[in-house]
Motif scaffolding. Structure first.
Motif, short mmCIF file in Angstrom:
data_model
loop_
_atom_site.label_atom_id
_atom_site.label_comp_id
_atom_site.label_asym_id
_atom_site.label_seq_id
_atom_site.Cartn_x
_atom_site.Cartn_y
_atom_site.Cartn_z
N UNK A 27 28.21 -6.82 15.09
CA UNK A 27 27.71 -6.06 14.05
C UNK A 27 26.96 -7.16 13.16
N UNK A 28 25.90 -6.82 12.40
CA UNK A 28 25.27 -7.70 11.59
C UNK A 28 25.45 -7.72 10.26
N UNK A 29 26.50 -6.95 9.92
CA UNK A 29 27.15 -6.93 8.61
C UNK A 29 28.40 -7.65 8.42
N UNK B 262 39.49 -6.59 13.29
CA UNK B 262 38.20 -6.67 12.91
C UNK B 262 37.40 -7.64 13.97
N UNK B 263 35.85 -6.80 14.29
CA UNK B 263 35.34 -7.41 15.62
C UNK B 263 35.27 -8.82 15.75
N UNK C 259 22.87 -10.08 9.55
CA UNK C 259 21.55 -9.89 9.47
C UNK C 259 20.85 -9.32 10.82
N UNK C 260 21.78 -9.48 12.19
CA UNK C 260 21.24 -9.35 13.30
C UNK C 260 21.46 -7.62 13.58
N UNK C 261 21.21 -7.14 14.95
CA UNK C 261 21.33 -5.84 14.96
C UNK C 261 23.03 -5.28 14.88
#
Ligand SMILES: *[C@@H]1O[C@H](CO)[C@@H](O)[C@H](O)[C@H]1NC(C)=O
Ligand SMILES: *[C@@H]1O[C@H](CO)[C@@H](O)[C@H](O)[C@H]1NC(C)=O
Ligand SMILES: *[C@@H]1O[C@H](CO)[C@@H](O)[C@H](O)[C@H]1NC(C)=O
Ligand SMILES: [Zn+2]
Length: 497
Positions: A431-433, A445-446, A42-44
């Motif tokens: 990433x926030x998702x 994956x990050x 949910x973050x930027x």
């Protein structure tokens, strides 16, 4: 504050280290899931890009156009002539001006014919040179007008020149006059990074045992960094530099022509004679300003670095944030040359033990922190390896800057500097998702890339994680790709091809 923001953007950029920490979710324990602690759901999305984007807008709005010495004649003359006319009208109008003032039109007609046929033999009614012998200016003008109808496409070139100038200006607004000093500071940092990498290579048992230390060093030696925006700006300027030199000669030759359209004629003529159309087309297939802003990639021996990383580097005062964010990105790129992921890579040898160690860590992290599909395939080894060695390099630089010089190793445990170093590294990939597997992506994956940093002992020192925490339990045997702790592999090497 608004005023400061406009006139001293540097003051704002230096807060980057704080902005990164503002994203932290204190409800998530860094020892439980470091990535989601630093980069909350949910973050930027990619906060580094967002920060740059915000600043970039201000920089570009402040920018005022420049005159470029490389194509100043074109630029100056365009100011008075920017209303684009139909090219056939331009050609006819200049012809009439020459003819009516009783000047020799033979060179002019030759030039037009060459342009229409790109130097090949002229055909039928489009042959023009013989018209030099017809003294009736209007009759010849009508003939030229007809011949030119078929070549309307030539008329687009003035717009092309304007388009190139516009593209140079966009790049210059972010990477202009003051970029020289910035480049040299960045290059200096990169040299330090190479020296650190060289020391690690020299200390590596497997490289020594296989007699490849020198070979690996010479691969490292040739690497250099290049600013993506600077490169394309330079290439675009070169196009107009060539056009300008032909243009200037053309203007001189027709200096007695009163018709102001001679300016447009000479520009279009110069653009065609220098074959700038095809050159420009080729560039447009490669160039993409947005990509030039955020890219980071290696085409050995060149490391192409987007504007974003220079920006972060220059405007981040916090040394730990500098190492963690732009530093880690560049070190990752540098490492690509020193990791043998495929047979096609530049190295002839690589340690199988180091490879296995790295893949085991990523598999373990992947299993523990899977958010939507996660597989550590062979295809992902090269990127995983570049992360592990890249981090090794920036960690050595961190030691150099914070521990050795200040002789304060005792104070480093849980220190803000050390935490900032990890937070900034995470910010590159936030990433926030939820991270859903993209099997086409060669990167893991990050969240796995960042959480796998637990493999380095500095992580536990930074966050004082208990051994039974999720992060620490996902840690496998410590991997060193290069360095004195790198596994002394004596048997298992990838055969050379
Ligand atoms: C363009 O206009 C400026 C001033 O408006 C003038 O000084 C200059 O000579 C002009 N250039 C040409 C090529 O007409
Ligand atoms: C016009 O110029 C051409 C080439 O420069 C030359 O061959 C020709 O003799 C000239 N014609 C006249 C009438 O001067
Ligand atoms: C490396 O060099 C040493 C000394 O010349 C030699 O004994 C050894 O066999 C070499 N190792 C390999 C793997 O070529
Ligand atoms: Zn990479």
């Amino acid at each position: 504050m608004k005023l400061l923001l406009l006139y001293f953007p540097i003051l704002v950029f230096s807060d980057y280290a704080d902005e990164v920490k503002q994203n932290i979710d204190h409800n998530v324990d860094p020892c439980d899931n470091f990535y989601r602690h630093a980069c909350p759901l949910g973050g930027p999305e990619y906060p580094t890009e967002a920060i740059i984007g915000k600043q970039l807008k201000e920089i570009m709005e402040k920018y005022s156009p420049e005159v470029y010495p490389e194509f100043s004649d074109i630029q100056n003359d365009l100011k008075n002539n920017s209303a684009v006319k139909d090219f056939s009208k331009v050609v006819v109008s200049v012809y009439k001006s020459l003819c009516e003032s009783k000047q020799n039109v033979s060179d002019y007609l030759t030039g037009i014919e060459e342009m229409l046929f790109n130097g090949a033999e002229c055909k039928s009614q489009y042959c023009l040179i013989h018209l030099g012998q017809d003294p009736n200016c209007d009759r010849v003008a009508g003939h030229i007008q007809n011949a030119m109808k078929e070549f309307a496409v030539l008329g687009a070139t003035l717009e092309n020149i304007l388009f190139v100038i516009e593209n140079i200006e966009i790049r210059n607004s972010v990477w202009g006059d003051d970029s020289l000093s910035r480049t040299s500071e960045f290059n200096q940092y990169f040299l330090q990074m190479k020296n650190v990498a060289a020391e690690l290579i020299m200390a590596t048992p497997w490289a020594r045992n296989q007699n490849v230390s020198e070979m690996i060093l010479s691969v490292l030696e040739k690497l250099y960094v290049e600013n993506a925006v600077e490169t394309s700006k330079h290439d675009l300027i070169n196009v107009l530099k060539n056009v300008n030199s032909v243009y200037t000669k053309c203007r001189k030759r027709y200096e007695n022509v009163a018709d102001p359209l001679v300016v447009q004629f000479c520009m279009i003529y110069a653009f065609h004679v220098t074959e700038s159309g095809p050159k420009l087309q080729e560039m447009l297939n490669q160039f993409d300003f947005d990509k030039e802003l955020i890219t980071a990639g290696t085409i050995y021996p060149r490391i192409i670095v987007g504007y974003e990383w220079y920006h972060m580097f220059i405007y981040t005062d916090n040394r730990a944030a500098r190492l963690g964010s732009p530093g880690f990105t560049i070190a990752h790129e540098l490492s690509h040359a020193l990791i043998k992921g495929t047979d096609g890579d530049i190295l002839s040898y690589f340690s199988n033990e180091a490879r296995k160690c790295i893949q085991d860590q990523y598999k373990s992290t992947c299993k523990e922190f899977d958010e939507g599909g996660c597989r550590i395939t062979e295809k992902r080894f090269e990127e995983n390896g570049a992360d592990v060695f890249g981090f090794e390099i920036v960690w050595s630089m961190f030691e150099e800057q914070f521990l050795k010089r200040q002789k304060r190793s005792a104070n480093i445990e849980a220190s803000e500097d050390l935490k900032q170093f990890f937070y900034s590294a995470a910010s590159n990939l936030c990433t926030g998702t939820k991270l859903v597997e993209d099997s086409r992506d060669t990167h893991s994956p990050s969240n796995v890339r960042i959480n796998a940093l637990v493999n380095h002992p500095a992580f536990q020192v930074a966050f004082q994680c208990p051994d039974d925490s999720r992060m620490m339990k996902s840690k496998t045997k410590q991997c060193s790709v290069y360095g004195e702790n790198a596994p002394p592999n004596r048997r298992h090497f990838i055969p050379s091809h």
